[in-house]
Scaffold this active site. Structure first.
Site, PDB file in Angstrom:
ATOM      1  N   CYS A 185     -53.896  75.451  -3.136  1.00 42.05           N
ATOM      2  CA  CYS A 185     -53.627  74.370  -2.176  1.00 42.05           C
ATOM      3  C   CYS A 185     -54.888  74.564  -1.104  1.00 42.05           C
ATOM      4  CB  CYS A 185     -52.429  74.149  -1.716  1.00 42.05           C
ATOM      5  SG  CYS A 185     -52.251  73.302  -0.256  1.00 42.05           S
ATOM      6  N   CYS A 217     -59.571  69.503  -1.333  1.00 43.81           N
ATOM      7  CA  CYS A 217     -58.124  69.475  -1.742  1.00 43.81           C
ATOM      8  C   CYS A 217     -58.192  69.588  -3.549  1.00 43.81           C
ATOM      9  CB  CYS A 217     -57.737  68.040  -1.348  1.00 43.81           C
ATOM     10  SG  CYS A 217     -55.890  67.798  -1.464  1.00 43.81           S
TER      11      CYS A 217
END
Length: 255
Positions: free
Chosen positions: A70, A181
């Site tokens: 992440c 992302c």
């Protein structure tokens, strides 16, 4: 080697896919904090706490390396997690910067960083790029992509509207786009196609994919060779509905 992959939800599948393809590890434990996705709208203190709780999850699994797939957690929780861990923990930002150093020789090339609100506000990518001499950097918080991808909306009118909303105001067309992302590589072709069609580009921008970047980084740092292992065994865990997570994995990763 048995490793762990930690993400806020399904976005880490883009990193997992690259790891599976490379076959550099024997076993992978994937943990998606799907009950608390998205991370990108939460404050730094909360994200750090989520990262430490992820460490607690992995302790019984006796992994040798943890990948924080992440970007938001990499930007805001990685350092804190490393302080509390006896095993190496690797985020996705440093590998992406390394990939740019290897592929982008023009320090004046316009670079666009896409990410969640929290990642963009952290300035993690901007600061890392400036340290390497890349000064023509802009950024764009594109957090709405995350819930669309979590709902498997990877094409169609909703995604097109979202891209139009974010990309139409761009004043400088990027030569490099960092998919900051791990959800975003799942719509990479759509992003590339949008830039080609709506900005009449002759060549698409270079997309920096954190999954591919981290494989290259791990190979270099730990002297790992592709295809050195059999196809890895993968075990899925989630803070939310693990059955749903496994279903998404089977669809997206073709497991």
């Amino acid at each position: 080697m048995k490793i762990g992959v930690f993400d806020s939800g399904v976005g880490g599948f883009s990193v997992l896919k690259s790891l599976l393809k490379a076959q550099i590890f024997d076993e992978i434990i994937y943990y998606g904090d799907s009950a608390r996705v998205p991370y990108g709208t939460k404050d730094p203190t909360t994200i750090k706490q989520f990262g430490l709780e992820a460490l607690d999850f992995f302790k019984p699994h006796q992994i040798k390396l943890l990948i924080v797939a992440c970007n938001t957690a990499s930007a805001l929780a990685l350092e804190e997690m490393q302080k509390h861990s006896k095993i190496p923990i690797v985020g996705v930002i440093e590998p992406s910067i390394l990939a740019i150093k290897q592929q982008v020789k023009d320090k004046n090339a316009p670079i666009l960083v896409l990410g969640t609100k929290a990642t963009i506000q952290s300035n993690a990518y901007d600061n890392a790029l400036k340290q390497q001499g890349y000064l023509n950097v802009s950024h764009l918080a594109t957090s709405l992509f995350v819930p669309l991808i979590e709902e498997s909306i990877l094409e169609g009118e909703l995604l097109e509207t979202c891209m139009r909303y974010y990309f139409t105001p761009l004043e400088i067309l990027p030569e490099v786009v960092i998919l900051g992302c791990t959800h975003f590589p799942l719509i990479a072709q759509k992003i590339e196609g949008y830039f080609m069609e709506h900005f009449a580009l002759s060549t698409p921008p270079l997309l920096i994919h954190s999954g591919d970047a981290i494989v290259g980084y791990l190979q270099q740092k730990y002297a790992l060779k592709k295809n050195a292992c059999a196809f890895p065994k993968v075990e899925f865990h989630a803070s939310g509905d693990v059955v749903w997570l496994e279903k998404q994995a089977k669809e997206w990763l073709k497991l």
